[in-house]
Design an enzyme around this catalytic site. Structure first.
Site: not given
Ligand SMILES: O=C(O)c1ccccc1N[C@@H]1O[C@H](COP(=O)(O)O)[C@@H](O)[C@H]1O
Length: 241
Positions: A11, A130
């Site tokens: 990340d 999520d």
């Molecule tokens: O992975 C994390 O810790 C995380 C924490 C907070 C937000 C997102 C996180 N992870 C990844 O982000 C994508 C979502 O991104 P979006 O909403 O499409 O812009 C999600 O798939 C997590 O893998």
């Protein structure tokens, strides 16, 4: 029976490989160069890399060039996520040569666009579910985005190929995965599920392996690897046994 796939996570926030607790901005622990981290997982035998642009997910900028550099440096499969919400960001993500992308917020806020790209790109598109409880969260997990099972049914009807299911309450906590949630999601869909959040031990990986027949295809492992709870080599051996 196929073995559980393991996806070590990198990340990226502000150019650094980090881990968060519960996905909350400000809880970062930094682990240095994302490229070095990704190459280390590859050298250790990873078949997949889960690569996340956290700034893009939070809306605090992006690490797009660095993410593309990391994705292009990999000989292994890459699952790319964070901030992929429109045609331009999807095209940039796919242009890295990644194996698939993982859409989060877009599945909650622009469902018509997500249905369109699922139809166009098939299994290159996964959707990240999520959740806190059974409520989906988007925009860096800061906003509610509807009911897990209603959204899952809609995405299934649109042909979504795969789901990445994260229990936010477990993410980055080393408290063990939410096996009940994973069983419930697998019971609600025929599509493969990648588990994310909470893995703390080799026993957790063995427990997730026991859910492969139910539909759990893989597991994202983050904090446990960075905190050296076990090595990736040990993890790969545990899921092969
Ligand atoms: O992975 C994390 O810790 C995380 C924490 C907070 C937000 C997102 C996180 N992870 C990844 O982000 C994508 C979502 O991104 P979006 O909403 O499409 O812009 C999600 O798939 C997590 O893998």
């Amino acid at each position: 029976m196929p073995k559980l796939e393991l996806l070590p996570a990198v990340d990226v926030r502000d150019g650094q490989a980090v881990r968060l607790v519960h996905g909350e901005s400000g809880t970062e622990t930094s682990y240095g160069s994302p490229l070095e981290a990704a190459l280390a997982w590859q050298r250790s035998g990873a078949e997949w890399l889960h690569l996340v642009d956290l700034d893009a997910a939070f809306g605090t900028g992006d690490n797009r060039e660095l993410i593309a550099e990391v994705a292009r440096a990999m000989d292994i499969k890459v699952e790319l996520s964070g901030g992929i919400r429109d045609d331009a960001s999807l095209a940039a993500a796919l242009a890295t040569g990644c194996t698939r992308v993982n859409l989060g917020t877009a599945a909650l806020e622009t469902p018509e666009w997500v249905a369109k790209v699922i139809a166009e790109h098939g299994d290159k598109i996964a959707v990240g579910l999520d959740v806190r409880g059974t409520t989906l969260r988007g925009r860096g997990w800061t906003r509610d985005g509807g009911d897990l099972y209603e959204t899952l049914a809609r995405l299934d009807s649109e042909g979504c190929a795969r789901y990445v299911v994260t229990d936010i309450a477990k993410d980055g906590t080393l408290q063990g995965p939410n096996l009940e949630l994973l069983k419930n999601v697998c019971a609600a869909t025929d599509k493969p599920v990648v588990a994310s959040g909470g893995v703390s031990s080799l026993d957790d990986l063995r427990a997730l392996s026991s859910l492969v027949p139910a539909g759990v295809e893989g597991a994202i492992v983050g904090k446990a690897l960075y905190a050296k709870a076990f090595t990736l080599e040990e993890a790969l051996a545990a899921v092969s046994a």
